[in-house]
Design a protein around this motif. Structure first.
Motif, short mmCIF file in Angstrom:
data_model
loop_
_atom_site.label_atom_id
_atom_site.label_comp_id
_atom_site.label_asym_id
_atom_site.label_seq_id
_atom_site.Cartn_x
_atom_site.Cartn_y
_atom_site.Cartn_z
N GLY A 267 1.48 8.85 0.75
CA GLY A 267 2.18 7.98 -0.19
C GLY A 267 1.89 6.52 0.09
O GLY A 267 1.07 6.19 0.96
N PRO A 268 2.55 5.61 -0.62
CA PRO A 268 2.32 4.18 -0.41
C PRO A 268 3.06 3.68 0.83
O PRO A 268 4.07 4.25 1.24
CB PRO A 268 2.87 3.54 -1.68
CG PRO A 268 3.92 4.49 -2.14
CD PRO A 268 3.45 5.86 -1.76
N GLU A 269 2.55 2.59 1.41
CA GLU A 269 3.20 2.00 2.58
C GLU A 269 4.57 1.44 2.22
O GLU A 269 5.52 1.56 2.99
CB GLU A 269 2.30 0.90 3.14
CG GLU A 269 2.81 0.25 4.40
CD GLU A 269 1.88 -0.83 4.90
OE1 GLU A 269 2.08 -2.00 4.52
OE2 GLU A 269 0.95 -0.51 5.66
N ASP A 270 4.68 0.81 1.05
CA ASP A 270 5.95 0.26 0.58
C ASP A 270 6.22 0.80 -0.82
O ASP A 270 5.60 0.37 -1.79
CB ASP A 270 5.89 -1.28 0.56
CG ASP A 270 7.25 -1.91 0.26
OD1 ASP A 270 8.18 -1.17 -0.11
OD2 ASP A 270 7.38 -3.14 0.39
N ALA A 271 7.14 1.75 -0.90
CA ALA A 271 7.42 2.39 -2.19
C ALA A 271 8.32 1.53 -3.08
O ALA A 271 8.57 1.90 -4.22
CB ALA A 271 8.10 3.75 -1.95
N LYS A 272 8.79 0.40 -2.59
CA LYS A 272 9.70 -0.44 -3.36
C LYS A 272 8.98 -1.56 -4.11
O LYS A 272 9.61 -2.39 -4.77
CB LYS A 272 10.78 -1.03 -2.44
CG LYS A 272 11.72 0.03 -1.87
CD LYS A 272 12.76 -0.60 -0.96
CE LYS A 272 13.80 0.45 -0.54
NZ LYS A 272 13.17 1.56 0.21
N GLN A 273 7.65 -1.63 -3.99
CA GLN A 273 6.87 -2.59 -4.76
C GLN A 273 6.27 -1.89 -5.98
O GLN A 273 5.85 -0.74 -5.88
CB GLN A 273 5.74 -3.19 -3.92
CG GLN A 273 6.22 -4.11 -2.81
CD GLN A 273 5.05 -4.89 -2.21
OE1 GLN A 273 4.12 -5.27 -2.91
NE2 GLN A 273 5.12 -5.12 -0.91
N ALA A 274 6.23 -2.60 -7.08
CA ALA A 274 5.66 -2.02 -8.30
C ALA A 274 5.20 -3.13 -9.22
O ALA A 274 5.72 -4.25 -9.18
CB ALA A 274 6.68 -1.12 -9.01
N ALA A 275 4.21 -2.84 -10.03
CA ALA A 275 3.69 -3.79 -11.02
C ALA A 275 3.26 -3.01 -12.25
O ALA A 275 2.71 -1.91 -12.13
CB ALA A 275 2.52 -4.59 -10.44
#
Length: 406
Positions: A267-275
């Motif tokens: 998965g992603p390192e930081d799941a709370k970032q999005a664009a």
């Protein structure tokens, strides 16, 4: 001999003509070199310090990380303003110095303060605090979006960061390229607390064992009688299925693996970032310019290099320009330039209509462009920018030049 300051220029017309030609050519060379900006460039020496402690609450970051750093930074001379922001896992401190401070000297003081505060910072910081000489209040000059309908978002983010971000940051005039909505690929280990307690383990036991399980250490070499062999092997674990077999501890004479107390997933390192770009998940490339750089020239260089960079990444990734700050700057500067040219034309026309004298018209028609180009050469020498205020001042100065010419 009377005549004032203009007497030698009248006495030596050939020398005066050569001097005017020199000013004309210097101005023509200096005008394209002037930095273009929306407003005059006033760069306060600003440094931003960032420290990361994954999993720490904002309160912990403020008290354990930001506060020791602020105590040391407060002893640096010439600080005009200092602000800090603490949120989950990160603390950012922005230090603004007086205008008379040189940014490189201020950076050395900041590094010395970070070193002095290191003994008061938590011992489990993954890396020392870092600083950058970029004003976080500056607006980005260009924002690019990267989306893909087929590739995973982590792969898109990794490709854009490595192949596009690093190449664009090397372009002249670019200060920094940040990734918005970054989704770095990582392995996330999900632990079942009930199973953990049943095995008599704590989360710290798992964390410490994980930290030493995937280290790319040197393997050495094998020396023989006639040949020597270097051992090439990578013992880093890059797939989640491999992590499930990692041994955490030994219980009842047998190994206890991660799959016995939880699971490892990709998965992603930081799941709370999005664009999002046009309704699709993606990542952003946010470009900032260096202080004093020509914003229009910098953006033009990026756009000229972009097709070559995009051709080197997978074709499934679509890269588009999401925001271009130079659009409004170009329009504003072009409008003021047109106003200045129109002002010159109107002034010359009014002089001709009212004075009805050929030479009275020729003198301001030659003097005004010459004075403006001479001003451009002085602006270039003193590091001024071609912006809305400087162009407006030149427009107003046309009237003063005409008065003197008449």
């Amino acid at each position: 001999m009377s005549g004032g300051i203009s007497a030698p220029f009248i006495r030596y017309p050939i020398g005066t003509s050569l001097l005017m030609a020199g000013i004309l050519f210097v101005g023509l060379v200096a005008y394209p070199l002037l930095p273009v900006a929306p407003l005059p460039q006033v760069d306060f020496p600003t440094i931003q310090v960032t420290a990361n402690l994954p999993g720490a609450s904002p309160e912990t970051m403020a008290s354990s990380v930001a506060q020791p750093l602020e105590r040391q930074f407060a002893q640096i001379p010439g600080i005009a303003q200092m602000t800090s922001t603490s949120y989950l896992g990160t603390a950012a401190i922005t230090i603004q110095f007086d205008l008379n401070r040189v940014i490189d000297g201020a950076a050395n003081d900041v590094q010395a303060a970070i070193n002095a505060a290191s003994g008061q910072l938590p011992k489990n910081l993954p890396s020392p605090p870092t600083y950058r000489k970029v004003n976080p209040a500056d607006s980005p000059i260009l924002i690019l979006s990267a989306v893909s309908d087929t590739l995973p978002l982590t792969e898109v983010s990794d490709t854009v960061d490595i192949q596009l971000g690093q190449q664009i940051s090397q372009i002249s005039g670019v200060a920094q390229v940040t990734i918005g909505g970054q989704q770095k690929p990582a392995i996330r280990i999900q632990i079942d607390p009930a199973k953990l307690v049943a095995k008599g383990l704590s989360l710290e036991d798992v964390r410490s064992q994980i930290a030493i399980s995937t280290v790319d250490a040197p393997k050495g070499n094998i020396d023989g009688a006639t040949r020597a062999y270097t051992i090439y092997a990578n013992d880093q674990l890059t797939a989640s299925k491999d992590w499930n077999d990692v041994i955490i501890a030994y219980r009842n004479g047998g190994p206890l693996r991660i799959r016995d107390i939880g699971q490892a997933v990709s998965g992603p390192e930081d799941a709370k970032q999005a664009a999002w770009a046009d309704g699709k998940r993606g990542v952003f490339l946010v470009v900032f310019k260096q202080p004093g750089a020509n914003v229009i020239e910098t953006v033009d260089k990026i756009k000229a290099t972009l097709p070559r960079l995009v051709a080197a990444i997978p074709p499934q990734i679509k890269v588009d320009v999401l925001s271009d700050r130079t659009t409004t700057i170009r329009s504003a500067v072009a409008d003021v330039q047109f106003t200045m040219l129109l002002t010159i034309a109107l002034v010359v026309m009014v002089i001709f209509l009212f004075l009805r004298s050929f030479w009275a018209t020729v003198i301001p028609a030659v003097t005004v462009p010459l004075a403006l180009l001479g001003a451009c050469s002085l602006m270039w020498v003193f590091g001024y920018t071609l912006d809305n205020l400087s162009l407006m001042a030149l427009t107003i100065a046309v009237g003063f030049v005409v008065d003197d010419a008449i």
